[in-house]
Design an enzyme around this catalytic site. Structure first.
Site, PDB file in Angstrom:
ATOM      1  N   THR A 134       0.828  -1.216   0.000  1.00 33.49           N
ATOM      2  CA  THR A 134       0.000   0.000   0.000  1.00 33.49           C
ATOM      3  C   THR A 134       0.859   1.261   0.000  1.00 33.49           C
ATOM      4  O   THR A 134       2.006   1.229   0.468  1.00 33.49           O
ATOM      5  CB  THR A 134      -0.898  -0.012   1.256  1.00 33.49           C
ATOM      6  OG1 THR A 134      -1.494   1.273   1.410  1.00 33.49           O
ATOM      7  CG2 THR A 134      -0.123  -0.313   2.531  1.00 33.49           C
ATOM      8  N   ASP A 135       0.272   2.359  -0.454  1.00 37.95           N
ATOM      9  CA  ASP A 135       1.007   3.634  -0.402  1.00 37.95           C
ATOM     10  C   ASP A 135       1.166   4.128   1.045  1.00 37.95           C
ATOM     11  O   ASP A 135       1.988   4.998   1.312  1.00 37.95           O
ATOM     12  CB  ASP A 135       0.331   4.704  -1.276  1.00 37.95           C
ATOM     13  CG  ASP A 135      -1.094   5.060  -0.859  1.00 37.95           C
ATOM     14  OD1 ASP A 135      -1.627   4.458   0.097  1.00 37.95           O
ATOM     15  OD2 ASP A 135      -1.685   5.954  -1.511  1.00 37.95           O
ATOM     16  N   GLU A 136       0.386   3.549   1.972  1.00 39.64           N
ATOM     17  CA  GLU A 136       0.455   4.031   3.366  1.00 39.64           C
ATOM     18  C   GLU A 136       1.808   3.758   4.009  1.00 39.64           C
ATOM     19  O   GLU A 136       2.135   4.360   5.023  1.00 39.64           O
ATOM     20  CB  GLU A 136      -0.662   3.402   4.211  1.00 39.64           C
ATOM     21  CG  GLU A 136      -2.023   3.810   3.729  1.00 39.64           C
ATOM     22  CD  GLU A 136      -3.126   3.679   4.772  1.00 39.64           C
ATOM     23  OE1 GLU A 136      -2.829   3.481   5.959  1.00 39.64           O
ATOM     24  OE2 GLU A 136      -4.287   3.786   4.378  1.00 39.64           O
ATOM     25  N   TYR A 159      -1.576  -0.388  11.161  1.00 36.85           N
ATOM     26  CA  TYR A 159      -1.819  -1.047   9.871  1.00 36.85           C
ATOM     27  C   TYR A 159      -0.648  -0.806   8.921  1.00 36.85           C
ATOM     28  O   TYR A 159      -0.056  -1.744   8.378  1.00 36.85           O
ATOM     29  CB  TYR A 159      -3.119  -0.536   9.233  1.00 36.85           C
ATOM     30  CG  TYR A 159      -3.228  -0.848   7.751  1.00 36.85           C
ATOM     31  CD1 TYR A 159      -3.411  -2.154   7.307  1.00 36.85           C
ATOM     32  CD2 TYR A 159      -3.110   0.160   6.789  1.00 36.85           C
ATOM     33  CE1 TYR A 159      -3.483  -2.446   5.937  1.00 36.85           C
ATOM     34  CE2 TYR A 159      -3.181  -0.115   5.431  1.00 36.85           C
ATOM     35  CZ  TYR A 159      -3.361  -1.428   5.013  1.00 36.85           C
ATOM     36  OH  TYR A 159      -3.424  -1.716   3.667  1.00 36.85           O
ATOM     37  N   LYS A 163       2.159  -3.366   7.282  1.00 33.69           N
ATOM     38  CA  LYS A 163       2.336  -3.539   5.839  1.00 33.69           C
ATOM     39  C   LYS A 163       3.771  -3.168   5.427  1.00 33.69           C
ATOM     40  O   LYS A 163       4.344  -3.789   4.531  1.00 33.69           O
ATOM     41  CB  LYS A 163       1.327  -2.679   5.055  1.00 33.69           C
ATOM     42  CG  LYS A 163      -0.114  -3.120   5.168  1.00 33.69           C
ATOM     43  CD  LYS A 163      -0.427  -4.466   4.530  1.00 33.69           C
ATOM     44  CE  LYS A 163      -0.337  -4.481   3.029  1.00 33.69           C
ATOM     45  NZ  LYS A 163      -0.807  -5.784   2.454  1.00 33.69           N
TER      46      LYS A 163
HETATM   47  P1  NAD Z   1     -10.224  -6.709   2.597  1.00 35.63           P
HETATM   48  O1  NAD Z   1     -10.144  -6.447   4.061  1.00 35.63           O
HETATM   49  O2  NAD Z   1     -11.451  -6.362   1.847  1.00 35.63           O
HETATM   50  O3  NAD Z   1      -9.945  -8.256   2.331  1.00 35.63           O
HETATM   51  C1  NAD Z   1      -8.963  -8.981   3.007  1.00 35.63           C
HETATM   52  C2  NAD Z   1      -9.220 -10.466   2.770  1.00 35.63           C
HETATM   53  O4  NAD Z   1      -8.185 -11.205   3.447  1.00 35.63           O
HETATM   54  C3  NAD Z   1     -10.553 -10.951   3.345  1.00 35.63           C
HETATM   55  O5  NAD Z   1     -11.216 -11.772   2.423  1.00 35.63           O
HETATM   56  C4  NAD Z   1     -10.147 -11.740   4.584  1.00 35.63           C
HETATM   57  O6  NAD Z   1     -11.047 -12.789   4.923  1.00 35.63           O
HETATM   58  C5  NAD Z   1      -8.780 -12.281   4.161  1.00 35.63           C
HETATM   59  N1  NAD Z   1      -7.938 -12.584   5.315  1.00 35.63           N
HETATM   60  C6  NAD Z   1      -7.707 -11.785   6.392  1.00 35.63           C
HETATM   61  N2  NAD Z   1      -6.914 -12.429   7.281  1.00 35.63           N
HETATM   62  C7  NAD Z   1      -6.634 -13.651   6.745  1.00 35.63           C
HETATM   63  C8  NAD Z   1      -5.882 -14.768   7.185  1.00 35.63           C
HETATM   64  N3  NAD Z   1      -5.260 -14.748   8.376  1.00 35.63           N
HETATM   65  N4  NAD Z   1      -5.797 -15.855   6.390  1.00 35.63           N
HETATM   66  C9  NAD Z   1      -6.423 -15.887   5.188  1.00 35.63           C
HETATM   67  N5  NAD Z   1      -7.181 -14.868   4.736  1.00 35.63           N
HETATM   68  C10 NAD Z   1      -7.284 -13.754   5.490  1.00 35.63           C
HETATM   69  O7  NAD Z   1      -8.935  -5.993   1.981  1.00 35.63           O
HETATM   70  P2  NAD Z   1      -8.748  -5.252   0.578  1.00 35.63           P
HETATM   71  O8  NAD Z   1      -9.155  -3.848   0.732  1.00 35.63           O
HETATM   72  O9  NAD Z   1      -9.313  -6.085  -0.498  1.00 35.63           O
HETATM   73  O10 NAD Z   1      -7.158  -5.258   0.487  1.00 35.63           O
HETATM   74  C11 NAD Z   1      -6.470  -6.379  -0.069  1.00 35.63           C
HETATM   75  C12 NAD Z   1      -4.966  -6.123  -0.012  1.00 35.63           C
HETATM   76  O11 NAD Z   1      -4.650  -4.939  -0.732  1.00 35.63           O
HETATM   77  C13 NAD Z   1      -4.446  -5.914   1.410  1.00 35.63           C
HETATM   78  O12 NAD Z   1      -3.184  -6.530   1.483  1.00 35.63           O
HETATM   79  C14 NAD Z   1      -4.306  -4.400   1.532  1.00 35.63           C
HETATM   80  O13 NAD Z   1      -3.287  -4.058   2.431  1.00 35.63           O
HETATM   81  C15 NAD Z   1      -3.936  -4.033   0.103  1.00 35.63           C
HETATM   82  N6  NAD Z   1      -4.340  -2.686  -0.340  1.00 35.63           N
HETATM   83  C16 NAD Z   1      -5.631  -2.264  -0.184  1.00 35.63           C
HETATM   84  C17 NAD Z   1      -5.998  -1.011  -0.660  1.00 35.63           C
HETATM   85  C18 NAD Z   1      -7.415  -0.515  -0.536  1.00 35.63           C
HETATM   86  O14 NAD Z   1      -7.678   0.663  -0.843  1.00 35.63           O
HETATM   87  N7  NAD Z   1      -8.375  -1.316  -0.140  1.00 35.63           N
HETATM   88  C19 NAD Z   1      -5.043  -0.201  -1.290  1.00 35.63           C
HETATM   89  C20 NAD Z   1      -3.734  -0.673  -1.407  1.00 35.63           C
HETATM   90  C21 NAD Z   1      -3.389  -1.923  -0.944  1.00 35.63           C
HETATM   91  O1  DAU Z   2      -4.050   4.196   0.682  1.00 31.38           O
HETATM   92  C1  DAU Z   2      -4.325   2.832   0.620  1.00 31.38           C
HETATM   93  C2  DAU Z   2      -5.132   2.422   1.828  1.00 31.38           C
HETATM   94  O2  DAU Z   2      -6.428   2.981   1.664  1.00 31.38           O
HETATM   95  C3  DAU Z   2      -5.207   0.918   2.017  1.00 31.38           C
HETATM   96  O3  DAU Z   2      -3.919   0.409   2.262  1.00 31.38           O
HETATM   97  C4  DAU Z   2      -6.141   0.569   3.182  1.00 31.38           C
HETATM   98  O4  DAU Z   2      -6.291  -0.840   3.281  1.00 31.38           O
HETATM   99  C5  DAU Z   2      -7.488   1.207   2.922  1.00 31.38           C
HETATM  100  O5  DAU Z   2      -8.350   0.961   4.012  1.00 31.38           O
HETATM  101  C6  DAU Z   2      -7.352   2.706   2.692  1.00 31.38           C
HETATM  102  O6  DAU Z   2      -6.946   3.381   3.916  1.00 31.38           O
HETATM  103  P1  DAU Z   2      -7.567   4.798   4.366  1.00 31.38           P
HETATM  104  O7  DAU Z   2      -7.382   4.940   5.812  1.00 31.38           O
HETATM  105  O8  DAU Z   2      -7.093   5.895   3.489  1.00 31.38           O
HETATM  106  O9  DAU Z   2      -9.126   4.509   3.975  1.00 31.38           O
HETATM  107  P2  DAU Z   2     -10.490   4.852   4.734  1.00 31.38           P
HETATM  108  O10 DAU Z   2     -11.597   4.564   3.789  1.00 31.38           O
HETATM  109  O11 DAU Z   2     -10.535   4.235   6.085  1.00 31.38           O
HETATM  110  O12 DAU Z   2     -10.399   6.435   4.942  1.00 31.38           O
HETATM  111  C7  DAU Z   2     -10.277   7.321   3.837  1.00 31.38           C
HETATM  112  C8  DAU Z   2     -10.226   8.732   4.394  1.00 31.38           C
HETATM  113  O13 DAU Z   2     -11.509   9.053   4.967  1.00 31.38           O
HETATM  114  C9  DAU Z   2      -9.230   8.915   5.526  1.00 31.38           C
HETATM  115  O14 DAU Z   2      -8.659  10.221   5.451  1.00 31.38           O
HETATM  116  C10 DAU Z   2     -10.081   8.806   6.790  1.00 31.38           C
HETATM  117  C11 DAU Z   2     -11.428   9.382   6.355  1.00 31.38           C
HETATM  118  N1  DAU Z   2     -12.593   8.813   7.035  1.00 31.38           N
HETATM  119  C12 DAU Z   2     -12.741   7.461   7.065  1.00 31.38           C
HETATM  120  C13 DAU Z   2     -13.817   6.874   7.719  1.00 31.38           C
HETATM  121  C14 DAU Z   2     -13.959   5.372   7.773  1.00 31.38           C
HETATM  122  C15 DAU Z   2     -13.533   9.643   7.626  1.00 31.38           C
HETATM  123  O15 DAU Z   2     -13.426  10.881   7.580  1.00 31.38           O
HETATM  124  N2  DAU Z   2     -14.610   9.073   8.274  1.00 31.38           N
HETATM  125  C16 DAU Z   2     -14.773   7.718   8.359  1.00 31.38           C
HETATM  126  O16 DAU Z   2     -15.763   7.264   8.988  1.00 31.38           O
END
Ligand code: NAD
Ligand code: DAU
Length: 351
Positions: A134-136, A159, A163
């Site tokens: 992730t970019d985080e 988190y 990562k």
């Molecule tokens: P998500 O939380 O929707 O899905 C995670 C999945 O992993 C779920 O299906 C969960 O059941 C499974 N999982 C969790 N723990 C597990 C374990 N111990 N064993 C097997 N399976 C397990 O997450 P997402 O948003 O789809 O993100 C997927 C990946 O992409 C993550 O690695 C996250 O860090 C990365 N990522 C997400 C974003 C985003 O914006 N959502 C952006 C950049 C990177």
């Molecule tokens: O940047 C990539 C990441 O993006 C991934 O690695 C993470 O898995 C994914 O969850 C996401 O992280 P963020 O923390 O950026 O996403 P989130 O949707 O939780 O929040 C987006 C922005 O909105 C952040 O600045 C926090 C704000 N927010 C979020 C929630 C849930 C609010 O203001 N209110 C809220 O209730």
């Protein structure tokens, strides 16, 4: 272009994973896709209903934290590719329960790295471990600048620290043992099947139910949004054509301050729900800020563009409309996930 036979996708029942699994199952009939997922609150097999009967797809319920299970799985199926998405992914939950994040995101990744390396170390040819990061991990930007692949790591939440750690371990396995790996660091995804704890789906669900929209702090935090299918395309490309031991940043060139994004979403929801203009915006409530809240993320995706020809194809306007339509048409999916544990989480987080 690399070719594979048996690919292990971890976390394939989650948000991004389900789009990746569908893409691979439908586009690569010559591969067999094994989806390993333990089905946490975020994993949902409903996300893959349309492909579950495909002959080149197998779901395996299991935990990446279970070292013996993971080792046996690699020995049994002899995977030649791994696309590792399984993770605990929500920042707010990591603040409440950091250890869960260390277990899955660090130890779970280590278990996969060890199993893959043990299986492949005699001959790394045509093998690939792809870690979805992730970019985080880069921490927070100020008002200007972009994250490049060379930006230093400075994670600010449990988190992102977990990562960053797994990201380092993958790289270290490449340097130390020669494990063939690729890594991508992507910005915020949005789209169908996104669990309604994250900003966009949470606010869509709350607007549908006339509940308040909890904007953290002053709402002036900035994220770079990418439609999930564009991310799945990038993953496909990097998996097949990315160079070993390389990292690629993936982003939407699409920065939004939270409050501006929320206002656009509110207008769209009013239109879709045929409510008087301004109804959804009236639900906005500024609430206590997230601790360690990163001010701004923005990705420089030049490398993946110039080396592999990837760029986002779905505009934010199109993507947001597709996303809203999907939630409006899939209320049963939403109702099934916003019950039980979700209600407890919601109460604790927003009370
Ligand atoms: P998500 O939380 O929707 O899905 C995670 C999945 O992993 C779920 O299906 C969960 O059941 C499974 N999982 C969790 N723990 C597990 C374990 N111990 N064993 C097997 N399976 C397990 O997450 P997402 O948003 O789809 O993100 C997927 C990946 O992409 C993550 O690695 C996250 O860090 C990365 N990522 C997400 C974003 C985003 O914006 N959502 C952006 C950049 C990177
Ligand atoms: O940047 C990539 C990441 O993006 C991934 O690695 C993470 O898995 C994914 O969850 C996401 O992280 P963020 O923390 O950026 O996403 P989130 O949707 O939780 O929040 C987006 C922005 O909105 C952040 O600045 C926090 C704000 N927010 C979020 C929630 C849930 C609010 O203001 N209110 C809220 O209730």
């Amino acid at each position: 272009m690399l070719n594979f036979k048996k690919i292990l996708v971890t976390g394939g029942a989650g948000f991004i994973g389900s789009h990746v699994v569908r893409r691979f199952v439908l586009n690569y009939k010559q591969y067999h896709i094994y989806n390993l997922d333990t089905l946490t609150y975020a994993g949902n097999l409903e996300n893959l209903k349309d492909v579950e009967k495909c002959s080149n797809y197998t779901f395996v319920k299991g935990d990446i934290n279970d070292i013996e299970f993971v080792n046996e799985l690699f020995m049994k199926f002899n995977f030649d590719g791994v696309i590792h998405l399984a993770a605990e992914s929500h920042v707010d939950r990591s603040i409440a329960n950091p250890l869960t994040f260390v277990k899955t995101n660090v130890i779970g990744t280590m278990n996969l790295l060890n199993a893959a390396n043990d299986l492949w170390k005699k001959d790394y040819t045509n093998k690939r471990f792809y870690h979805i990061s992730t970019d985080e991990v880069y921490g927070s930007l100020g008002e200007k600048g972009l994250f490049t692949e060379l930006s230093p790591f400075a994670p600010n939440s449990p988190y992102s620290a977990s990562k960053a750690s797994s990201n380092h371990f993958v790289r270290a396995y490449g340097e130390t043992y020669g494990l063939p790996y690729v890594i991508t660091n992507c910005s915020n995804n949005y789209g169908p099947n996104h669990f309604p704890e994250k900003l966009i789906p949470l606010f869509i669900n709350n607007i549908m139910n006339n509940k308040s929209l909890p904007v953290y702090g002053d709402g002036n935090y900035t994220r770079d949004w990418l439609y999930v299918e564009d991310h799945a395309k990038a993953i496909d490309l990097v998996f097949h054509k990315g160079k070993n031991h390389e990292t690629y940043n993936v982003g939407g060139f699409n920065e939004w301050r939270n409050i501006e994004l929320v206002k656009v979403l509110c207008k769209l929801m009013d239109k879709k729900l045929k409510r008087p203009s301004g109804s959804s915006e009236a639900l906005i409530t500024f609430v206590k800020d997230r601790p360690g809240h990163d001010l701004r993320y923005a990705i420089d995706a030049t490398k993946i563009n110039e080396e592999l020809g990837w760029k986002p194809e779905v505009t934010f306007e199109e993507g947001l409309e597709k996303t809203v339509n999907w939630y409006l048409e899939n209320q049963e999916w939403l109702n099934n996930v916003v019950c039980g544990d979700y209600l407890n989480y919601y109460k604790k987080q927003y009370q």
